[in-house]
Structure formats: structure tokens, C-alpha cells
Design an enzyme around this catalytic site. Structure first.
Site, short mmCIF file in Angstrom:
data_model
loop_
_atom_site.label_atom_id
_atom_site.label_comp_id
_atom_site.label_asym_id
_atom_site.label_seq_id
_atom_site.Cartn_x
_atom_site.Cartn_y
_atom_site.Cartn_z
N THR A 28 0.80 -1.22 0.00
CA THR A 28 0.00 0.00 0.00
C THR A 28 0.84 1.27 0.00
O THR A 28 0.31 2.36 0.03
CB THR A 28 -0.91 0.02 1.23
OG1 THR A 28 -0.11 -0.25 2.36
CG2 THR A 28 -2.00 -0.99 1.13
N THR A 72 3.79 -4.67 4.06
CA THR A 72 4.46 -4.75 5.36
C THR A 72 4.51 -6.16 5.95
O THR A 72 5.34 -6.42 6.83
CB THR A 72 3.77 -3.83 6.38
OG1 THR A 72 2.39 -4.16 6.41
CG2 THR A 72 3.95 -2.38 6.02
N ASP A 73 3.64 -7.05 5.51
CA ASP A 73 3.54 -8.35 6.18
C ASP A 73 4.90 -9.05 6.29
O ASP A 73 5.26 -9.56 7.34
CB ASP A 73 2.55 -9.27 5.46
CG ASP A 73 1.11 -8.89 5.77
OD1 ASP A 73 0.92 -7.85 6.44
OD2 ASP A 73 0.20 -9.61 5.34
N LYS A 117 7.62 -7.26 12.63
CA LYS A 117 6.27 -6.69 12.65
C LYS A 117 5.57 -7.30 13.84
O LYS A 117 5.29 -8.49 13.86
CB LYS A 117 5.54 -7.01 11.35
CG LYS A 117 4.20 -6.28 11.22
CD LYS A 117 3.49 -6.62 9.92
CE LYS A 117 2.24 -5.76 9.77
NZ LYS A 117 1.45 -6.12 8.58
#
Lengths: 430, 474
Positions: free
Chosen positions: A87, A163-164, A242
Site C-alpha cells: 500500500t 508490510t507483512d 512486525k
């Protein structure tokens, strides 16, 4: 329903038994027909209720406006942005609500005009993918792109990514780039850039500033420090995880200090560590990874076949409990399975490098404290120290593809890219 | 006098009302005002994003030019990560949908087959996400007014914005307790005929909303925006009406303002204006463009089945309920209206032989009297306190005159000594009255009554006492 001669984006009039409705035909998320009303709202209509549809106006796509060429400012460094998806710099297609990847430097500067004052930008869309779909082959693709950009004399590279798996990819890249002359900063966004509250701009601008204004070289991550838009942290490639599904500050450094802090407003950069690699080294790429490596998480009630399933694998990372443990002891008739687990591990260990990492995430594995840990060592399981399980996973894959097995068993315990911290300090916890 | 018809006066309302349920896209309670001190304070920036047409929306651009920092204050009692834009929205609150559907049916509207949640770009910082989540619930409704049918083309269910606490040149401070509270927006067409008609329409819609018993009440839970234009020129949206009564005056003044601009041959602009306390309007911002909605892809759409609609029980409208109470118990109209939300009135009427009008008086007027006369808070009175009074009244133990004193003592947490208020039979004081009249020969009736009532205040029936005094005076 009858066949009609219209397509998405056409203006149509729908007549149902009770009303007449006008709107632009949209992509429908369901069985119903969806039109965008004049007031901007999408209206969903049950197809069975529709009596007639009239085409009012065919959709004519607007000509894209011509964008003037961007002037190069010779006094500024050049940064190349390699985009892989996610994103971070996506544009919403307001027609469908879907996300599109128009990704030219012009698009970028239109979205983030502040970048103009920091550097000259090049941009390339390498892939349109979720980071969940990353495979080791993509690391080769990325390192080849990096090589090209370095050949073209860019001063730094920003990699935009979902980001995962961003932290895992940064660790993998960090191993694949044995030596790197410029900064490679991975940037993601936890809020998509089609919305006013997106964190993409702050992350991207701070990363660009960090590249333009410091002598840092190598791989790192740039993301929000906390829930505010004030600061970003430059985080170490191999020691970042994360740790939250959705917060802006989901990325946290584990068993370590962040590298630096970048203030979005003042543009000030504060180094929190002073041992970073500096610009100017030669580029050395070792981008091979062993495919037959896996990661298994220890739970209660495990069975032996969960381990023997990895027969034929060259490497296995165990995310063990506590200081690095697995079920292993038979203490009553309920725990008979554990003997089988022990045998399965012994069998596996003959041809597979098995490394223990902490599922606690924070802290170091120590397999000397309890007899269970000592038994696991006897089986041949190696302590992964304070390595993050995912970092240990990419490291082991990388070692197995680039070094002989005997050397792998030694190198896995050594700190090669900052993945092991031999001195964990009290502040290095949440 | 302004001839509104001649001016081609067009007027429509947008009424926003908060619903009595938890927040729309998370499980936080919806306070009107969280009484707690904010324990989370964060600083954010918002960026304007290209609108649907690819160009920046005018309203968004205007706000961008202000380039503000936003400070969000939140209490953990009323806000979670969702309001802080740190967690995606949860699926939409189904209870809120049911309330909205009920309202839509009361407004004779056609409910959509499927609720699609949209994002409406808002860049003034009042939504931490940069947009407001909103959905179209029903179409083509109407209400009947004294001046004809007013159409309600659209009814929406959406989330409330954050409350602005403070603003200076660089920063706007918002409080997040209100952000995400569900509200319905009811839009009328522009067929409202004149300023008084606007007030009537607003009042009627307000009454219908209240009739559900599922909307919030009190200051700040309803907002009426008025859209007007004259002579087919620019449209003005007026926001911030403090109460319904100011609507006609503000509209009249706004029409006068527009007329004077037209007279000066100046250009009238589409704009949003604020209703001021002195009934004038002031400029707030340019009218936002229409192309600023796109689908909220984080929230699944909701199919509204015919079965779900058929299960909705429609309430009796307050006006009808009030009329029934009025006739059945022979109550004054105002008292009947105030009794509508009183759950105990009919229960007490059935339980006691006391006149319903007296019960109504005790429940509605007496508490107001206590506040006025003794400056005590009647909200502290519970159902059981009124029951205590009515029990004693029913058994003829106390007189009507003692009610205020007893209830006041209850509010002050005093121990009630019922003997103090026990009704004294008029026969018991006949001798005393006779003696007193003789002792005070020549004294007026009022003076004598004063002496008696001072001594026996609340313990004797005033009417009977006056008959007694009259008897011995003559």
C-alpha cells in the site's frame, strides 16, 4: 435477466417495479447490480427486481493529462525507488475502489511533492505483489535491480513493499548483499496512500531524508516510531519484527537499539547507534537461497510426525518455548509420544541443520540451563542465540545455498549482519 | 414581508441524529461526552488525496492550504485503536442498521437491497482516517406536513466526526469520544416553502426520530443543516443551529443577505455558512464538490433481506401517543407530551385510585417546582420515591400540600418522619379554629388562613380549612 449492451462506467437508467434510478455502472462485489448515483454513493440493486435498463451514455475515458518532464537538480543526490507492491505508493481507482499501481516518478512527485527538495527520483515497478507471496527468487530479482541501479550511480535505493513480510525480506536482502556501497531502505505503509491519514508519505520522506543526509550504507527499514506522525525510526534489517497487525508503529526492534531516528518536521537525524557500515564499499552479491528449509513452532500436544514431515529438508528452524525447548520427556503414559518426537528429531538431525530460536521473540535461547536443552543439544540442535526465528530462517537458507554444511553449522552461530547481539541491554525490550 | 414563492425560494434540510447504540465500526460505547480526562494524546498530519475525478476536491484543497497539524485527544473509556486509525474498522454495528431501517420505514422510504459502505473524503482532521464512513440506507421517502408532502430522497447511516476542542493558526485539537458514534442523516428535497415550513419539517422529523426511543437525546445529539437558494442562484448550506426555534429567523436573514448581494450585482457563491447566535450567518468554507466518495473496502457489505425488514416493529409516533394520553386521562396537551417517555405514569394510574391528572402533576410538574423553589436536583428522585408519596396519598395519610416538602427531604437524603406530615382530620382542629377567630376579631379571612396554614402546613386539607374559617367568621 436480459442481455444488455452496456459496460462498466457507462451511464444507465434502471427501472424496477417501484422506481427509476440513474447512475454509472460499477463493478459489483456481489450478485447484485451496482450503480454509482449522482451523489457519489454506490447503490446495489437486486437483479431480480430490474424490469428494464436503458443505456444513457457510453463511457469515454478521459485523456490522461500530459505531465511535464521533471527537471534534474544537480546539487541533489539521486534516489531510486523500486516498488514491489503493497500500500506504500498505490493509487486508488475511485471507480472501483480497487488499488492501482501507476508508478512513474511523476506519479510519485505528484503524490509526495516534498520529495522534490530532498533528491532527484527514479522509480521502477518491479512487481505488483503482496509481500506474503514473496519467494527466494524475488530476492534475486531485487538484488539484480539493485545492481543495475548501483551501476547507474544512484546514491540510494528505497524499496516499497507490503508490510507483512517486509522485515523478513529486509533480513534476506541483507544476507544476499554481502557488501553494499549505498543505503537500501525498505519502506512500507500500514495505511494505504489513497487516504488522508496514510503513513506512507511520512515513512517515504523520512527514508529519503536519511538516504540523502547520512553516510549510512547497507539494508535497513524506515517506519513510524509511534502512533504519531512526528518521527520515523531506521531499524536494523535483521533485528526488526512486525509486532502488531495494524498499528503504524508495528515494526519494533528486537534485542537491539534502532539505528537512527528521523524527525519528519525538522528533518533532523539522530543516530542511536554509531557502528553502522558507511558508504563506498564494493558491491558483493550472494543471492542464492536453499529452498528446502522450514520453520516450525513448538506447541503443546505435538506429535512425532509433525517433525518427521521435514524428512529430506536441509535446514529446520525451531521456534522453541522458553530458553529453547520442545516436548521431549516421557513422564507418564500420556507423554509416550515424546519419545517418538525425540527419535524423529534424532533422525532428522542426521542430514538437516536444526537451529533453535526463541518463540518468546525477546531474549536469547540458552540450552544449557535445563536438562531438556542439554538433551536437545545432544541430538544436534544448534542454539540460534537471540536471532529472530524468521531471520534465522532466511539466514539458514542463505548459508546452506552458499557454504558447505560444516561451515553452515559454525556460521549460523556467528554474527554476520547484525542478526545476533552478544550483549543485550536492559532497555532493549518493549 | 419577503415573498418566498416569487423569489423561487428553494430549501431542503439535512438532519443528523445520533443513535442509542455502541459505535458504528468498533465496540466502544458511544458517549455524548466522555466525562473522563483524555489519557491518549497524539499528533498527526493529514494529506489531501486526489479525488475521484483525479483532481483535488475544492474543499479538500481549501483545507490543505491551511496545512494544519491535528492533535487527537482520546479517553481509553470511549476510544480504541479503531478511532485512532490504528486498526481497521470492525464489521458494521447491526443494531445501528436496525434502528436506521426502523427510521427509514417511519419515513416511508424504500430500503436498499444491500448496504454499501463508502468513504467520504474529509480532510479537516475531524476523522482520523481522512474520510467519514457513510452508507445509503433508503431512498424515496416522504412526510406529510401542513403545507404538503416533503420528499425524503435519501437516508444515510454514517459515523460521527470527532469534536473540535480548540483551533489556532497551526493546530486543531479534536476529542475522539464522539468519533464513530452512529448517526442517521435524513435529507429532504428542496420543496420546503418558507422559513416557518422549514422549522415545522425539522420538528416533525425530530418527533419521528424520538418516537423510536432508540436515538440519543440532549444537547449535541441532533444537527440540522439547512440548504437554501433563491432565484436559482448559488446554494448555501447553513450549519450549527442551536435549536429549532432559530431556523426561520436565520433563513430569513440569509435570504436578505443573498438579496443584497444580488442587488449589488456581486457574485453569489456556493458555500457552507454557520448559523450565529444573533440569527445571522458567517462564512465557514466553500461548498465541497460532489465527487469525493469511494467504496470502503475494509467493511463487508450487508444484504438487507425482506425477512429482516418484516421483523421490524414500528413504534407509535409521539404525537399519536400524546393525543391518546390526552383523551384517555383528560390531561392538558403539554402535560401529555411530557408524559410520553415516562414509563411509570400508566403503571401508577393502574395501581392507585388517585386522579390521573394528579399523578401526572406529581411526576412532571412537582419535580420542576422543587428545582425552582428549593434549588434541588429532582433527577435524584427515583421511581420508588414517587411510589412512596403515592402510597401515602392513596391511603389518605398525607395531603397534596406535603408532597414538595417530602420529596425535597428525600433529595437531601434526610430521614423521613412521616408523622410530621400526617394528615390531621379537620374535625380535630374545629375547636382551635373557633377559638382563634374569636381571639382575632376583625382579622381578615386571608390573615386567619395564613395563621392556620402556617401551623398546619401540609397536614390539613387547605380547602376544608378555608371552609371552616369561613364558617366561624360569619
Amino acid at each position: 435477466m436480459k442481455k444488455y449492451n452496456f459496460k462498466e462506467s457507462d451511464l444507465i437508467e434502471i427501472r424496477t417495479s417501484s422506481e427509476k434510478l440513474q447512475g454509472v455502472l460499477m463493478q459489483s462485489p456481489s450478485q447484485n447490480l451496482v450503480i454509482k448515483l449522482n451523489n457519489g454513493y454506490n447503490l446495489s440493486i437486486n437483479k431480480n427486481d430490474i424490469e428494464n435498463i436503458k443505456l444513457l451514455k457510453k463511457y469515454k475515458p478521459q485523456k490522461e493529462k500530459e505531465i511535464s518532464q521533471i527537471k534534474v537538480n544537480k546539487s541533489l543526490p539521486t534516489i531510486s525507488i523500486l516498488h514491489t507492491g503493497g500500500t506504500i505508493a498505490s493509487k486508488v481507482d475511485y471507480k472501483t475502489g480497487g488499488v492501482s499501481f501507476k508508478f512513474t516518478p511523476q506519479d510519485l512527485l505528484e503524490m509526495f511533492p516534498e520529495l522534490r527538495d530532498i533528491a532527484n527520483f527514479k522509480a521502477k515497478l518491479v512487481r505488483k505483489m503482496w509481500s506474503d507471496d514473496l519467494r527466494f527468487k524475488h530476492m534475486s530479482i531485487l538484488t539484480n535491480e539493485i545492481k543495475n541501479e548501483i551501476k547507474n550511480k544512484v546514491d540510494g535505493i528505497i524499496i516499497g513493499m507490503g508490510t507483512d513480510n517486509l522485515a523478513v525480506a529486509s533480513a534476506a536482502l541483507s544476507f544476499a548483499l554481502e557488501s553494499c556501497p549505498i543505503p537500501i531502505i525498505l519502506v512500507g505503509a500500514q495505511r494505504s496512500s489513497d487516504r488522508g491519514s496514510s503513513d506512507a508519505a511520512v515513512n517515504l520522506i523520512c527514508a529519503a531524508n536519511f538516504i540523502a543526509k547520512t553516510d549510512f550504507a547497507g539494508v535497513a527499514i524506515c517506519m513510524h516510531e509511534n502512533m504519531e506522525d512526528n518521527n520515523c525510526l531506521i531499524l536494523p534489517a535483521c533485528k526488526t519484527r512486525k509486532l502488531h497487525t495494524s498499528r503504524r508503529d508495528a515494526f519494533k526492534v528486537v534485542n537491539e537499539e534502532p539505528i537512527a531516528k528521523v524527525n519528519y518536521y525538522t528533518k533532523q537525524i539522530e543516530f542511536l547507534r554509531h557502528d553502522h557500515t558507511k558508504k563506498g564499499n564494493k558491491l558483493i552479491i550472494k543471492n542464492k537461497f536453499e529452498e528446502k528449509v522450514a520453520l516450525i513452532k513448538i506447541t503443546i500436544n505435538m506429535t512425532a510426525n509433525q517433525f518427521s514431515a521435514y524428512k529430506g529438508y536441509k535446514g529446520l528452524i525451531i521456534e522453541g518455548t522458553g530458553l529453547g525447548h520442545t516436548p521431549l520427556d516421557v513422564i507418564d503414559k500420556e507423554t509416550k509420544e515424546h519419545d517418538k518426537i525425540k527419535k524423529a528429531l534424532e533422525n532428522l538431525s542426521k542430514n538437516c541443520v536444526i537451529v533453535m530460536t526463541p518463540q518468546c521473540i525477546f531474549g536469547r535461547v540458552n540450552m544449557n540451563v535445563y536438562s531438556k536443552g542439554r538433551d536437545l543439544q545432544k541430538i544436534g540442535i544448534i542454539s540460534g542465540e537471540d536471532m529472530l526465528p524468521e531471520t534465522a530462517f532466511v539466514k539458514l537458507s542463505w548459508l546452506l545455498a552458499n557454504y558447505p554444511k560444516a561451515q553452515v553449522k559454525e556460521l549460523i552461530k556467528e554474527n554476520l549482519r547484525g542478526e545476533i547481539n552478544k550483549r543485550i541491554l536492559p532497555d532493549e525490550f518493549i | 414581508m419577503i415573498d418566498y414563492k416569487k423569489l423561487d425560494f428553494k430549501c431542503g434540510l439535512e438532519i443528523h441524529k445520533q443513535l442509542e447504540t455502541h459505535k458504528l465500526f468498533c465496540n466502544c460505547p458511544s458517549f455524548v461526552n466522555d466525562p473522563n480526562k483524555p489519557d491518549i494524546i497524539i499528533n498527526r498530519k493529514l494529506r489531501s488525496v486526489a479525488g475521484e475525478t483525479g483532481t483535488l476536491d475544492i474543499a479538500a484543497e481549501y483545507e490543505k492550504s491551511k496545512n494544519k497539524n491535528f492533535v487527537y485527544e482520546a479517553c481509553s473509556t470511549s476510544s480504541c485503536l479503531v478511532e485512532l486509525d490504528e486498526e481497521p474498522p470492525h464489521p458494521i454495528n447491526q443494531h445501528a442498521i436496525d434502528i436506521a431501517l426502523e427510521i427509514a420505514l417511519l419515513l416511508n422510504a424504500k430500503i436498499v437491497d444491500e448496504i454499501q459502505i463508502m468513504r467520504k473524503t474529509v480532510i479537516d482532521g475531524s476523522n482520523t482516517s481522512g474520510f467519514q464512513r457513510t452508507s445509503l440506507i433508503a431512498l424515496n421517502g416522504y412526510i406529510e406536513t401542513s403545507k404538503g408532502r416533503v420528499l425524503i430522497p435519501e437516508i444515510y447511516l454514517e459515523e460521527e466526526a470527532a469534536k473540535k476542542i480548540k483551533e489556532d493558526e497551526k493546530t486543531i485539537i479534536y476529542r475522539l469520544d464522539r468519533l464513530g458514534v452512529p448517526l442517521v442523516e435524513i435529507k429532504t428535497d428542496s420543496s420546503i416553502k418558507d422559513p416557518e415550513h422549514a422549522k415545522e419539517t425539522a420538528a416533525l422529523i425530530g418527533m419521528i426520530l424520538k418516537s423510536t426511543g432508540k436515538v440519543k437525546s440532549g444537547l449535541g445529539t441532533i444537527r440540522q443543516d439547512v440548504n437554501i437558494s433563491i432565484m436559482n442562484k448559488a446554494r448555501t448550506e447553513i450549519k450549527g443551529f442551536q435549536d429549532l426555534r432559530s431556523i426561520p429567523k436565520v433563513i430569513e436573514n440569509e435570504v436578505k443577505r443573498q438579496l443584497s448581494i444580488i442587488e449589488r450585482n456581486e457574485e453569489l457563491k456556493n458555500e457552507v455558512r454557520k448559523a450565529e447566535d444573533n440569527f445571522t450567518t458567517t462564512f465557514l468554507r466553500p461548498m465541497p464538490g460532489s465527487s469525493r466518495l469511494y467504496p470502503e473496502t475494509d467493511v463487508p457489505f450487508v444484504i438487507i433481506t425482506k425477512e429482516r425488514i418484516s421483523k421490524i416493529k414500528l413504534p407509535e409516533l409521539i404525537t399519536i401517543k400524546a393525543m391518546k394520553l390526552e383523551e384517555m386521562y383528560n390531561l392538558p396537551a403539554q402535560l401529555a407530551r411530557e408524559l410520553i417517555n415516562n414509563k411509570t405514569f400508566e403503571k401508577f394510574v393502574n395501581k392507585y385510585t388517585i386522579e390521573p391528572s394528579l399523578i401526572a402533576h406529581i411526576l412532571i410538574d412537582i419535580p420542576k417546582e422543587i428545582k425552582k423553589r428549593n434549588n434541588l436536583d429532582p433527577k435524584k428522585l427515583k421511581e420508588q420515591d414517587f411510589e412512596f408519596i403515592l402510597d401515602n396519598l392513596n391511603k389518605n395519610i398525607i395531603s397534596k400540600e406535603a408532597i414538595i416538602d417530602i420529596l425535597s427531604e428525600i433529595i437531601q437524603n434526610k430521614k423521613i418522619d412521616i408523622n410530621k406530615y400526617k394528615l390531621i382530620s379537620i374535625d380535630n382542629i374545629e375547636q382551635e379554629v373557633k377559638d382563634m377567630v374569636q381571639k382575632n376579631k376583625g382579622a381578615s379571612f386571608n390573615a386567619l388562613m395564613g395563621i392556620i396554614m402556617e401551623k398546619y402546613h401540609g397536614k390539613i386539607d387547605g380547602k376544608k380549612a378555608s371552609e371552616l374559617v369561613k364558617k366561624y367568621i360569619s
